[in-house]
Design an enzyme around this catalytic site. Structure first.
Site: not given
Ligand code: TTP
Ligand code: CA
Length: 367
Positions: A110-111
Protein backbone atom coordinates in the site's frame (compact mmCIF):
# COMPACT_ATOMS: atom_id res chain seq x y z
CA UNK A 1 21.33 19.85 -10.18
CA UNK A 2 17.61 20.39 -10.56
CA UNK A 3 15.53 19.96 -7.43
CA UNK A 4 13.79 16.62 -7.32
CA UNK A 5 10.08 16.34 -6.71
CA UNK A 6 9.41 13.05 -4.95
CA UNK A 7 5.99 11.79 -3.95
CA UNK A 8 5.01 9.09 -1.47
CA UNK A 9 1.51 7.64 -1.77
CA UNK A 10 0.17 5.56 1.12
CA UNK A 11 -3.29 4.01 0.79
CA UNK A 12 -5.65 4.86 3.64
CA UNK A 13 -6.57 2.09 6.13
CA UNK A 14 -5.88 -0.16 3.22
CA UNK A 15 -7.22 -3.66 3.95
CA UNK A 16 -10.31 -2.20 5.64
CA UNK A 17 -10.88 0.24 2.79
CA UNK A 18 -10.75 -2.67 0.34
CA UNK A 19 -13.47 -4.41 2.34
CA UNK A 20 -15.58 -1.23 2.26
CA UNK A 21 -15.09 -1.07 -1.49
CA UNK A 22 -16.73 -4.41 -2.14
CA UNK A 23 -19.33 -3.93 0.53
CA UNK A 24 -20.20 -0.20 0.65
CA UNK A 25 -23.02 -0.58 3.20
CA UNK A 26 -20.43 -1.08 5.95
CA UNK A 27 -18.78 2.29 5.31
CA UNK A 28 -20.41 3.98 8.30
CA UNK A 29 -19.61 1.16 10.70
CA UNK A 30 -16.43 0.21 12.50
CA UNK A 31 -14.58 -2.21 10.19
CA UNK A 32 -11.86 -4.52 11.45
CA UNK A 33 -9.71 -6.83 9.33
CA UNK A 34 -7.99 -9.56 11.27
CA UNK A 35 -5.71 -12.52 10.95
CA UNK A 36 -7.42 -15.43 12.64
CA UNK A 37 -4.96 -17.90 14.04
CA UNK A 38 -7.59 -20.65 13.96
CA UNK A 39 -6.90 -21.92 17.45
CA UNK A 40 -10.24 -20.74 18.74
CA UNK A 41 -12.87 -18.75 16.89
CA UNK A 42 -11.74 -15.62 18.68
CA UNK A 43 -7.97 -15.91 18.60
CA UNK A 44 -5.95 -13.75 16.28
CA UNK A 45 -4.82 -10.16 15.79
CA UNK A 46 -6.05 -6.99 14.12
CA UNK A 47 -4.37 -6.29 10.75
CA UNK A 48 -5.99 -2.92 10.38
CA UNK A 49 -9.28 -1.13 10.92
CA UNK A 50 -11.10 1.83 9.45
CA UNK A 51 -10.93 5.21 11.15
CA UNK A 52 -14.30 4.73 12.83
CA UNK A 53 -13.01 1.65 14.64
CA UNK A 54 -9.79 3.50 15.50
CA UNK A 55 -11.87 6.06 17.42
CA UNK A 56 -12.85 3.25 19.76
CA UNK A 57 -9.19 2.46 20.38
CA UNK A 58 -8.72 -0.38 17.92
CA UNK A 59 -5.12 -0.65 16.69
CA UNK A 60 -3.11 -2.82 14.31
CA UNK A 61 -1.56 -5.78 16.11
CA UNK A 62 -4.11 -5.77 18.94
CA UNK A 63 -5.64 -9.16 19.86
CA UNK A 64 -9.03 -9.58 18.21
CA UNK A 65 -10.83 -10.31 21.46
CA UNK A 66 -9.65 -6.93 22.74
CA UNK A 67 -10.85 -5.17 19.59
CA UNK A 68 -14.21 -6.92 20.02
CA UNK A 69 -14.40 -5.76 23.59
CA UNK A 70 -13.65 -2.16 22.59
CA UNK A 71 -16.35 -2.29 19.95
CA UNK A 72 -18.97 -3.93 22.14
CA UNK A 73 -22.41 -2.44 21.59
CA UNK A 74 -21.52 -1.06 18.15
CA UNK A 75 -22.47 -2.54 14.79
CA UNK A 76 -18.84 -3.33 14.02
CA UNK A 77 -18.04 -5.80 11.25
CA UNK A 78 -15.06 -8.15 11.21
CA UNK A 79 -13.30 -9.64 8.20
CA UNK A 80 -10.59 -12.20 7.62
CA UNK A 81 -7.63 -10.90 5.60
CA UNK A 82 -7.96 -11.63 1.90
CA UNK A 83 -4.49 -10.87 0.55
CA UNK A 84 -5.28 -11.96 -2.97
CA UNK A 85 -8.03 -9.37 -3.26
CA UNK A 86 -5.94 -6.59 -1.69
CA UNK A 87 -3.01 -7.43 -3.98
CA UNK A 88 -5.25 -7.14 -7.03
CA UNK A 89 -6.47 -3.71 -5.98
CA UNK A 90 -2.93 -2.65 -5.14
CA UNK A 91 -1.68 -3.79 -8.56
CA UNK A 92 -4.36 -1.78 -10.34
CA UNK A 93 -3.40 1.37 -8.46
CA UNK A 94 0.32 0.81 -9.01
CA UNK A 95 -0.43 0.42 -12.70
CA UNK A 96 -2.14 3.83 -12.72
CA UNK A 97 0.75 5.36 -10.76
CA UNK A 98 3.27 4.11 -13.28
CA UNK A 99 1.66 6.34 -15.92
CA UNK A 100 2.22 9.38 -13.72
CA UNK A 101 5.84 8.82 -12.71
CA UNK A 102 9.21 8.75 -14.45
CA UNK A 103 10.08 6.03 -11.99
CA UNK A 104 7.94 4.18 -9.50
CA UNK A 105 9.23 2.34 -6.44
CA UNK A 106 6.68 0.13 -4.75
CA UNK A 107 7.66 -0.24 -1.11
CA UNK A 108 4.81 -2.43 0.08
CA UNK A 109 1.30 -3.47 -0.89
CA UNK A 110 0.00 0.00 0.00
CA UNK A 111 2.94 2.35 -0.43
CA UNK A 112 4.93 3.68 -3.39
CA UNK A 113 7.37 6.45 -4.23
CA UNK A 114 6.88 8.32 -7.49
CA UNK A 115 9.57 10.48 -9.02
CA UNK A 116 7.50 13.21 -10.69
CA UNK A 117 10.28 15.80 -11.20
CA UNK A 118 9.98 15.81 -14.98
CA UNK A 119 6.21 15.51 -14.98
CA UNK A 120 5.81 18.71 -12.96
CA UNK A 121 8.89 20.40 -14.41
CA UNK A 122 10.49 20.61 -10.99
CA UNK A 123 7.66 22.78 -9.65
CA UNK A 124 6.15 22.15 -6.21
CA UNK A 125 3.17 24.35 -7.16
CA UNK A 126 2.41 22.08 -10.08
CA UNK A 127 2.96 19.07 -7.83
CA UNK A 128 -0.15 20.02 -5.83
CA UNK A 129 -2.50 19.90 -8.83
CA UNK A 130 -0.69 16.87 -10.13
CA UNK A 131 -1.25 15.00 -6.84
CA UNK A 132 -4.92 15.94 -6.83
CA UNK A 133 -5.23 14.67 -10.39
CA UNK A 134 -3.71 11.29 -9.48
CA UNK A 135 -5.93 11.01 -6.41
CA UNK A 136 -9.05 11.77 -8.46
CA UNK A 137 -8.08 9.33 -11.16
CA UNK A 138 -7.47 6.46 -8.72
CA UNK A 139 -10.68 7.27 -6.84
CA UNK A 140 -12.66 7.17 -10.10
CA UNK A 141 -11.06 4.10 -11.59
CA UNK A 142 -10.48 1.96 -8.53
CA UNK A 143 -12.41 3.63 -5.69
CA UNK A 144 -9.58 3.86 -3.17
CA UNK A 145 -8.31 6.97 -1.36
CA UNK A 146 -4.73 7.52 -0.28
CA UNK A 147 -2.51 10.08 1.37
CA UNK A 148 0.29 11.87 -0.40
CA UNK A 149 3.50 13.49 0.80
CA UNK A 150 5.58 15.54 -1.61
CA UNK A 151 9.14 16.63 -0.90
CA UNK A 152 12.60 17.12 -2.39
CA UNK A 153 13.57 13.55 -1.43
CA UNK A 154 12.17 10.26 -0.15
CA UNK A 155 12.71 10.97 3.55
CA UNK A 156 10.78 14.24 3.43
CA UNK A 157 8.03 12.77 1.24
CA UNK A 158 7.53 9.90 3.70
CA UNK A 159 7.33 12.08 6.81
CA UNK A 160 5.12 14.58 4.98
CA UNK A 161 2.73 11.79 4.04
CA UNK A 162 2.55 10.47 7.61
CA UNK A 163 1.71 13.92 8.93
CA UNK A 164 -1.77 14.07 7.43
CA UNK A 165 -4.00 11.01 7.08
CA UNK A 166 -6.44 9.87 5.75
CA UNK A 167 -6.83 11.39 2.28
CA UNK A 168 -4.07 13.88 3.10
CA UNK A 169 -1.91 15.95 0.81
CA UNK A 170 1.18 17.49 2.40
CA UNK A 171 3.73 19.35 0.36
CA UNK A 172 7.10 20.33 1.77
CA UNK A 173 9.21 22.55 -0.46
CA UNK A 174 13.00 22.23 -0.34
CA UNK A 175 13.40 25.57 1.44
CA UNK A 176 10.88 24.48 4.10
CA UNK A 177 12.31 21.02 4.65
CA UNK A 178 14.61 21.69 7.60
CA UNK A 179 12.06 23.77 9.48
CA UNK A 180 9.48 21.04 8.82
CA UNK A 181 11.70 18.36 10.37
CA UNK A 182 13.08 20.49 13.24
CA UNK A 183 10.35 19.98 15.89
CA UNK A 184 9.53 16.32 15.11
CA UNK A 185 10.54 13.44 17.38
CA UNK A 186 13.55 11.48 16.13
CA UNK A 187 11.51 8.30 15.84
CA UNK A 188 9.70 9.78 12.85
CA UNK A 189 12.86 9.06 10.85
CA UNK A 190 13.06 5.74 9.09
CA UNK A 191 15.55 3.61 11.02
CA UNK A 192 14.95 5.15 14.43
CA UNK A 193 13.16 2.47 16.42
CA UNK A 194 12.67 2.12 20.16
CA UNK A 195 16.26 1.14 21.00
CA UNK A 196 17.81 3.88 18.89
CA UNK A 197 15.54 6.58 20.25
CA UNK A 198 16.48 5.55 23.81
CA UNK A 199 20.16 5.76 22.84
CA UNK A 200 19.60 9.16 21.29
CA UNK A 201 17.74 10.38 24.36
CA UNK A 202 20.81 9.43 26.42
CA UNK A 203 22.84 11.71 24.15
CA UNK A 204 20.29 14.47 24.77
CA UNK A 205 18.68 14.15 21.34
CA UNK A 206 14.89 14.12 21.29
CA UNK A 207 13.95 16.04 18.15
CA UNK A 208 15.17 15.82 14.58
CA UNK A 209 16.43 19.40 14.94
CA UNK A 210 18.64 18.36 17.85
CA UNK A 211 19.91 15.44 15.81
CA UNK A 212 20.67 17.77 12.89
CA UNK A 213 22.89 19.95 15.10
CA UNK A 214 24.59 17.07 16.91
CA UNK A 215 28.26 16.47 16.17
CA UNK A 216 28.42 14.10 13.21
CA UNK A 217 31.71 12.56 14.32
CA UNK A 218 30.12 11.62 17.66
CA UNK A 219 27.14 10.05 15.87
CA UNK A 220 29.56 7.95 13.85
CA UNK A 221 31.27 6.80 17.06
CA UNK A 222 27.96 5.74 18.59
CA UNK A 223 26.09 4.30 15.60
CA UNK A 224 28.87 3.37 13.17
CA UNK A 225 29.87 5.13 10.00
CA UNK A 226 27.02 4.25 7.64
CA UNK A 227 24.18 4.79 10.12
CA UNK A 228 25.81 7.79 11.77
CA UNK A 229 26.17 9.62 8.47
CA UNK A 230 22.66 8.59 7.44
CA UNK A 231 21.18 10.06 10.66
CA UNK A 232 23.18 13.26 10.26
CA UNK A 233 22.14 13.76 6.65
CA UNK A 234 18.51 12.70 7.11
CA UNK A 235 18.05 15.12 10.02
CA UNK A 236 19.48 17.87 7.81
CA UNK A 237 16.95 16.96 5.10
CA UNK A 238 19.66 15.53 2.87
CA UNK A 239 18.82 12.30 1.07
CA UNK A 240 20.03 11.43 -2.39
CA UNK A 241 18.46 7.98 -2.61
CA UNK A 242 16.86 7.68 -6.03
CA UNK A 243 13.32 6.44 -6.55
CA UNK A 244 14.20 3.04 -7.87
CA UNK A 245 12.06 0.77 -9.95
CA UNK A 246 12.00 -2.67 -8.40
CA UNK A 247 13.41 -5.29 -10.71
CA UNK A 248 10.75 -7.66 -11.90
CA UNK A 249 10.84 -11.22 -10.67
CA UNK A 250 13.15 -13.18 -12.89
CA UNK A 251 10.76 -16.04 -13.40
CA UNK A 252 7.33 -17.32 -12.44
CA UNK A 253 7.00 -21.04 -11.91
CA UNK A 254 4.78 -23.69 -10.37
CA UNK A 255 5.60 -27.27 -9.47
CA UNK A 256 3.23 -30.10 -8.59
CA UNK A 257 3.32 -33.80 -7.78
CA UNK A 258 1.37 -36.17 -10.03
CA UNK A 259 -1.22 -38.45 -8.45
CA UNK A 260 0.76 -41.38 -9.78
CA UNK A 261 4.00 -41.91 -11.65
CA UNK A 262 3.31 -41.93 -15.35
CA UNK A 263 4.66 -41.84 -18.88
CA UNK A 264 1.30 -40.70 -20.24
CA UNK A 265 1.26 -37.29 -21.91
CA UNK A 266 -2.45 -36.59 -21.37
CA UNK A 267 -2.15 -37.36 -17.68
CA UNK A 268 0.84 -35.04 -17.32
CA UNK A 269 -0.86 -32.24 -19.25
CA UNK A 270 -3.84 -32.34 -16.89
CA UNK A 271 -1.46 -31.35 -14.12
CA UNK A 272 0.54 -28.80 -16.12
CA UNK A 273 -2.70 -27.15 -17.29
CA UNK A 274 -3.57 -26.55 -13.64
CA UNK A 275 -0.14 -25.09 -13.00
CA UNK A 276 -0.45 -22.97 -16.14
CA UNK A 277 -3.70 -21.39 -14.91
CA UNK A 278 -1.83 -20.15 -11.84
CA UNK A 279 1.16 -18.92 -13.78
CA UNK A 280 -1.04 -17.19 -16.34
CA UNK A 281 -2.91 -15.40 -13.57
CA UNK A 282 0.29 -14.02 -12.09
CA UNK A 283 1.71 -13.07 -15.49
CA UNK A 284 -1.49 -11.17 -16.33
CA UNK A 285 -1.65 -9.43 -12.98
CA UNK A 286 1.90 -8.23 -13.39
CA UNK A 287 1.34 -7.33 -17.02
CA UNK A 288 4.38 -9.27 -18.14
CA UNK A 289 5.39 -10.83 -21.41
CA UNK A 290 7.74 -13.79 -21.36
CA UNK A 291 10.24 -14.97 -23.87
CA UNK A 292 11.25 -18.31 -22.42
CA UNK A 293 9.20 -21.28 -21.35
CA UNK A 294 10.64 -24.21 -19.44
CA UNK A 295 9.40 -27.48 -18.11
CA UNK A 296 10.81 -29.35 -15.17
CA UNK A 297 10.34 -32.94 -14.16
CA UNK A 298 11.46 -35.39 -11.55
CA UNK A 299 11.55 -38.90 -12.91
CA UNK A 300 11.14 -42.14 -10.94
CA UNK A 301 14.90 -42.52 -10.71
CA UNK A 302 14.66 -39.23 -8.73
CA UNK A 303 16.74 -37.23 -11.15
CA UNK A 304 15.40 -33.86 -12.22
CA UNK A 305 15.55 -32.47 -15.71
CA UNK A 306 14.56 -29.28 -17.48
CA UNK A 307 13.82 -28.39 -21.06
CA UNK A 308 13.34 -24.90 -22.44
CA UNK A 309 12.18 -23.12 -25.50
CA UNK A 310 12.83 -19.52 -26.46
CA UNK A 311 10.06 -17.74 -28.33
CA UNK A 312 10.79 -15.57 -31.32
CA UNK A 313 8.56 -12.85 -29.89
CA UNK A 314 7.52 -12.19 -26.29
CA UNK A 315 4.12 -13.70 -25.50
CA UNK A 316 1.62 -13.27 -22.69
CA UNK A 317 -1.19 -15.70 -23.45
CA UNK A 318 -2.17 -18.99 -21.89
CA UNK A 319 -2.24 -20.90 -25.19
CA UNK A 320 1.44 -20.23 -25.79
CA UNK A 321 2.30 -21.68 -22.39
CA UNK A 322 0.13 -24.75 -22.97
CA UNK A 323 1.23 -25.37 -26.53
CA UNK A 324 4.93 -25.19 -25.68
CA UNK A 325 4.59 -27.19 -22.48
CA UNK A 326 2.93 -29.92 -24.52
CA UNK A 327 5.56 -29.79 -27.21
CA UNK A 328 8.41 -30.02 -24.68
CA UNK A 329 6.87 -32.91 -22.75
CA UNK A 330 6.04 -34.78 -25.93
CA UNK A 331 9.63 -34.58 -27.00
CA UNK A 332 10.93 -35.51 -23.56
CA UNK A 333 8.68 -38.57 -23.25
CA UNK A 334 9.80 -39.69 -26.66
CA UNK A 335 13.44 -39.47 -25.56
CA UNK A 336 13.14 -40.87 -22.07
CA UNK A 337 11.85 -44.19 -20.79
CA UNK A 338 11.44 -43.09 -17.20
CA UNK A 339 8.09 -42.37 -15.63
CA UNK A 340 7.54 -38.94 -14.19
CA UNK A 341 6.67 -38.10 -10.55
CA UNK A 342 6.73 -34.34 -10.37
CA UNK A 343 6.27 -31.68 -13.04
CA UNK A 344 6.85 -27.96 -13.25
CA UNK A 345 6.28 -25.10 -15.66
CA UNK A 346 8.22 -21.87 -15.71
CA UNK A 347 8.11 -18.66 -17.73
CA UNK A 348 11.01 -16.19 -17.73
CA UNK A 349 12.78 -13.59 -19.83
CA UNK A 350 10.20 -10.95 -18.95
CA UNK A 351 9.51 -7.69 -20.66
CA UNK A 352 6.66 -5.26 -20.42
CA UNK A 353 6.29 -4.65 -24.17
CA UNK A 354 3.31 -5.74 -26.12
CA UNK A 355 3.84 -8.97 -27.98
CA UNK A 356 3.84 -8.70 -31.74
CA UNK A 357 3.76 -11.95 -33.61
CA UNK A 358 4.07 -15.24 -31.87
CA UNK A 359 6.53 -17.21 -33.85
CA UNK A 360 8.56 -19.97 -32.45
CA UNK A 361 12.10 -20.87 -32.88
CA UNK A 362 13.17 -23.41 -30.40
CA UNK A 363 16.26 -24.94 -29.01
CA UNK A 364 16.70 -27.57 -26.36
CA UNK A 365 18.93 -27.51 -23.38
CA UNK A 366 20.99 -30.46 -22.43
CA UNK A 367 20.53 -31.80 -18.89
P1 TTP B 1 -0.44 0.79 7.17
O1 TTP B 1 -0.18 1.66 5.99
O2 TTP B 1 0.49 0.87 8.34
O3 TTP B 1 -1.87 1.06 7.75
P2 TTP B 1 -3.24 1.29 7.04
O4 TTP B 1 -3.13 1.39 5.57
O5 TTP B 1 -4.19 0.25 7.53
O6 TTP B 1 -3.71 2.66 7.67
P3 TTP B 1 -3.22 4.14 7.40
O7 TTP B 1 -2.15 4.09 6.35
O8 TTP B 1 -4.45 4.87 6.95
O9 TTP B 1 -2.73 4.57 8.72
O10 TTP B 1 -0.49 -0.72 6.73
C1 TTP B 1 -0.92 -1.14 5.46
C2 TTP B 1 -1.63 -2.46 5.55
O11 TTP B 1 -0.77 -3.44 6.11
C3 TTP B 1 -2.85 -2.44 6.45
O12 TTP B 1 -4.03 -2.03 5.77
C4 TTP B 1 -2.92 -3.82 6.98
C5 TTP B 1 -1.50 -4.32 6.98
N1 TTP B 1 -0.96 -4.33 8.35
C6 TTP B 1 -1.01 -5.51 9.07
O13 TTP B 1 -1.48 -6.54 8.58
N2 TTP B 1 -0.53 -5.51 10.37
C7 TTP B 1 0.00 -4.39 10.95
O14 TTP B 1 0.41 -4.43 12.13
C8 TTP B 1 0.04 -3.16 10.18
C9 TTP B 1 0.59 -1.91 10.79
C10 TTP B 1 -0.44 -3.20 8.90
CA1 CA C 1 -1.64 2.79 4.55
Amino acid sequence: MQNRVVMLADFDYFFAQCEELRNPVIKDKPVVVGVYSGRTEESGAVSTSNYIARKFGVKSGMPLFLAKRKLEGTDAVFFKVDHEYYDQISDRIMQIFSGYASSLEQVSVDEAYLDVTEKVEGSFEKARDYSLKIKANVKNQVGISFSVGVGPNKIIAKIACDSQKPNGLTIVKPEEAQAFLEPLDVDRLLGVGKKTSVKMAELGIKTIGELARYDCQRLIEVFGKVIGIYFHNAANAIDNEPVQEQGEAESISRIGTLKQDTHDLAFILQKTDELTEDIYKEVTEKNLSFKTLSIYMVTTDLSSKTRSVTLEQPAKDKETIKKNTKMLFEKFLFESMFEIRRVGVKVSGFSKEEPRQKQLSSFFESD
